[in-house]
Design an enzyme around this catalytic site. Structure first.
Site, mmCIF file in Angstrom:
data_model
loop_
_atom_site.group_PDB
_atom_site.id
_atom_site.type_symbol
_atom_site.label_atom_id
_atom_site.label_comp_id
_atom_site.label_asym_id
_atom_site.label_seq_id
_atom_site.Cartn_x
_atom_site.Cartn_y
_atom_site.Cartn_z
ATOM 1 N N ASP A 192 -1.609 -4.979 9.452
ATOM 2 C CA ASP A 192 -0.688 -5.054 8.072
ATOM 3 C C ASP A 192 0.170 -3.750 7.964
ATOM 4 O O ASP A 192 0.945 -3.696 7.207
ATOM 5 C CB ASP A 192 -2.021 -4.995 7.070
ATOM 6 N N MET A 273 0.107 -5.517 -1.951
ATOM 7 C CA MET A 273 1.537 -5.568 -2.169
ATOM 8 C C MET A 273 2.593 -5.245 -1.060
ATOM 9 O O MET A 273 3.635 -5.230 -1.401
ATOM 10 C CB MET A 273 1.954 -4.646 -3.389
ATOM 11 N N ARG A 274 1.744 -4.765 -0.138
ATOM 12 C CA ARG A 274 2.769 -4.093 0.989
ATOM 13 C C ARG A 274 3.596 -5.312 1.742
ATOM 14 O O ARG A 274 4.795 -5.111 1.926
ATOM 15 C CB ARG A 274 1.844 -3.675 2.017
ATOM 16 N N ALA A 275 3.087 -6.655 1.817
ATOM 17 C CA ALA A 275 3.942 -7.734 2.263
ATOM 18 C C ALA A 275 5.248 -7.927 1.308
ATOM 19 O O ALA A 275 6.097 -7.999 1.671
ATOM 20 C CB ALA A 275 2.972 -8.948 2.327
ATOM 21 N N VAL A 278 7.786 -5.193 2.158
ATOM 22 C CA VAL A 278 8.343 -5.219 3.341
ATOM 23 C C VAL A 278 9.456 -6.480 3.347
ATOM 24 O O VAL A 278 10.375 -6.019 4.080
ATOM 25 C CB VAL A 278 7.208 -5.601 4.369
#
Length: 648
Positions: A192, A273-275, A278
């Site tokens: 991830d 929330m990283r996706a 990105v």
């Protein structure tokens, strides 16, 4: 120096090249993970990218590549000379066997103690600042090092803590990792952390393969001439990178596209929330790459295809990937959510915000002539948290999380003058203290000699080779029993996955035993083979143990430092002789394994009110432990099984 293979001359791999270019435009995306089989030009493409990056202006003499226009106020090389120089962007390669000191740098404690200065030797993170850090076989790198480089990539800084002294420096780079999934997967939490991921495979198209061969042979015959033929195309890409970088701050991310991104990520059920961030950053970079002033649906689709596949894994054994039809359907569904709610007082909105200011949130084994048609294994019971099966003693194998081992990190046990990892400060001072009067010590300093240096003996954890020998005979083939056995083995495999073990799988049924999975770091492959496992027939227990013995003998020659753990899953019944008596033959082979010092655990699958206790007898012959099938999920302290008589 031989010219490198041109980036533009690579045949195919469009997604890979695009992912690398987007990160070159916008490094905050978080790097690229390239997954693919060996011989697919992964390294060639990455090395070709470095030649396209614009040169960087650095402070003359600064080992940390500070920008003269905005030097790092905490740079260890301060004060700087007021002179700048221009050099090419670097491609720094991190080897699999690198140590923490090699990665982040180390302090010269001898100078620190004798001269009172904070002498710091930069590592690879400093060398990669404002360039590319390339990690080949990143899945084989220890998790501790992967964490360090991913933290540096995310924060843009590297921190070194040694004996109470702290050093920090800028470390902003384009991170690229390559891996062969057959050699083992990265942990989901590490997956991830990479911004984008790309799957690469050799083309099956004859024309494409022919062109690959033609270009490679031409390059090997005349590298300089071949590179010259592609120089103009590469130069155009280099200019386009610079142009896109300059345009990036002005690219707008409209609110309806931002809502599309949020809806898309929500529909795929990704964690955190990283996706979302990105995808947003990659979409902005793609719009800048295309020369657009605002992000459009096409940019979001491309970004999602590159950013979401490795984030959809809900289970460690799930195959990463993204179905194109599923993506298109999700985009159609997200189109409705992209429209603002009717009661939005500000209307549809078309803000110019960008995401960068937001916080980061095989086939089954064959049977003998007496084997009836094999029955497919039933679906395994759900996996559970398996108890720890560990090899006794202290080893020196590859870093992991199973058995005790002398390691370069972990708990410090004592100081030693010979072998060790890092400097033991207290031991060094203790060794030097009695000699200070004879050395003419004056003042507050301490007079240190090289013979005073003491090294730290540390204890950590190692990974092991866990070889499963699974009884798939008729006595084990009852649907309910085999389902429980399969579920238990999957749980043990999940445990091996988390502890970074190599695994192998031997099955025995009918009249023979098969190595259905040679030892590998790909635990997923073991699960796949197990789920294909057929059952039925007689029980060649001695053949199964002999196959395991031969496998471990070969592996000991290949990797002598990795200690094995044999897990025999059986009810102990033997009906096929190796030479004479089935049971005695099995006990004799078990004795061979015990003589070789193989740590063994027998998982007793016998059920019912009348138990013969054959599995326990086998465990005694192996010199190991016997655990009942229903005890594998025990979480009590006695769950640690000392499976061998290994010496510390």
């Amino acid at each position: 120096m031989t010219a490198g293979y041109p980036f533009s001359a690579v045949v195919g791999h469009d997604d890979l090249r695009l992912a690398l270019l987007l990160n070159a435009v916008h490094p905050v995306i978080g790097g690229v993970l390239v997954r693919g089989e060996k011989g697919t030009a992964k390294s060639t493409v990455v090395r070709g990218l470095a030649a396209l990056l614009p040169p960087v202006e650095v402070v003359a003499g600064c080992r940390f590549s500070c920008d003269p226009a905005a030097p790092d106020p905490a740079c260890p090389d301060l004060p700087h000379e007021p002179v700048g120089t221009v050099r090419p962007a670097r491609l720094v390669e991190l080897p699999v066997g690198a140590t923490e000191d090699r990665l982040v740098g180390s302090l010269d404690l001898e100078r620190a103690l004798t001269e009172g200065v904070r002498a710091y030797q930069p590592g690879l993170l400093a060398a990669a600042h404002r360039g590319v850090l390339y990690v080949d076989e990143v899945n084989l790198l220890h998790d501790h090092l992967v964490d360090l480089l991913l933290d540096a990539a995310a924060m843009g800084r590297a921190h070194v803590e040694r004996e109470g002294v702290s050093v920090s420096h800028a470390a902003s780079f384009l991170l690229v990792g390559t891996m062969n999934p057959e050699e083992g997967e990265l942990r989901p939490q590490l997956l991830d952390r990479f911004g984008l991921t790309v799957e690469v495979a050799a083309s099956r198209d004859v024309d494409s393969r022919t062109e690959v061969i033609r270009r490679r042979l031409a390059y090997e015959a005349d590298a300089e001439g071949f590179a010259a033929r592609w120089a103009e195309t590469d130069a155009e890409l280099a200019v386009r990178i610079v142009t896109a970088r300059a345009a990036l701050p002005s690219v707008r991310l409209p609110d309806h596209e931002l809502r599309r991104i949020a809806a898309l990520c929500a529909s795929f059920g990704v964690d955190g929330m990283r996706a979302d961030l990105v995808v947003a950053r990659a979409a902005v970079a793609h719009a800048a790459w295309r020369g657009r002033e605002a992000v459009e649906e096409k940019d979001v689709e491309v970004a999602a295809r590159l950013a979401l596949p490795h984030r959809r894994r809900r289970d460690p054994f799930d195959e990463p990937g993204l179905d194109e039809e599923q993506l298109r359907q999700a985009l159609r569904d997200a189109a409705e959510s992209a429209e603002p709610p009717d009661d939005d007082p500000d209307g549809p909105g078309d803000g110019a915000s960008t995401p960068d200011g937001a916080p980061d949130g095989t086939d089954a084994p064959r049977g003998g002539s007496d084997t009836p048609p094999q029955q497919p294994a039933t679906a395994p019971d759900p996996a559970f948290r398996a108890r720890l099966l560990a090899v006794d003693g202290v080893g020196e194998g590859a870093p992991g999380r199973r058995s005790r081992a002398r390691a370069g990190f972990g708990r410090t046990l004592r100081a030693t003058q010979s072998r060790g990892h890092g400097v033991h400060l207290v031991g060094t001072l203790t060794a030097a203290a009695p000699h200070q009067p004879a050395r003419g010590r004056a003042g507050a300093g301490i007079v240190l000699r090289r013979d005073d240096i003491r090294h730290a003996v540390r204890e950590g954890r190692e990974s092991n080779l866990v070889l499963f020998a699974v009884d798939a005979s008729g006595s084990m083939a009852a649907r309910r029993r085999m389902s429980a056995v399969s579920g238990a083995v999957v749980s043990l495999l999940l445990d091996a996955y988390q502890r970074r073990d190599k695994v192998g799988l031997v099955t025995f049924r009918g009249t023979s035993a098969d190595l259905v999975l040679p030892p590998t770091s790909s635990v997923e492959a073991a699960v796949t083979r197990l789920r294909r496992l057929g059952t039925g027939g007689r029980t060649p227990l001695a053949s199964g143990l002999l196959r395991a013995h031969r496998t471990l003998t070969v592996e000991r020659l290949r990797d002598p430092r990795r200690r094995p753990l044999l897990v025999v899953v059986t009810d102990g019944r033997a009906t096929v002789p190796l030479r004479h008596d089935p049971v005695e033959d099995a006990m004799r082979v078990a004795g061979f394994l015990a003589e070789d010092g193989v740590a063994s655990v027998v998982v007793d699958c016998e059920r019912g009110p009348m138990r013969l206790g054959l599995a326990a007898r086998l465990a005694v012959a192996l010199g190991g432990a016997c655990v009942r099938l229903d005890e594998l999920s025990s979480d009590v302290v006695t769950g640690v099984v000392r499976a061998a008589r290994g010496a510390a």
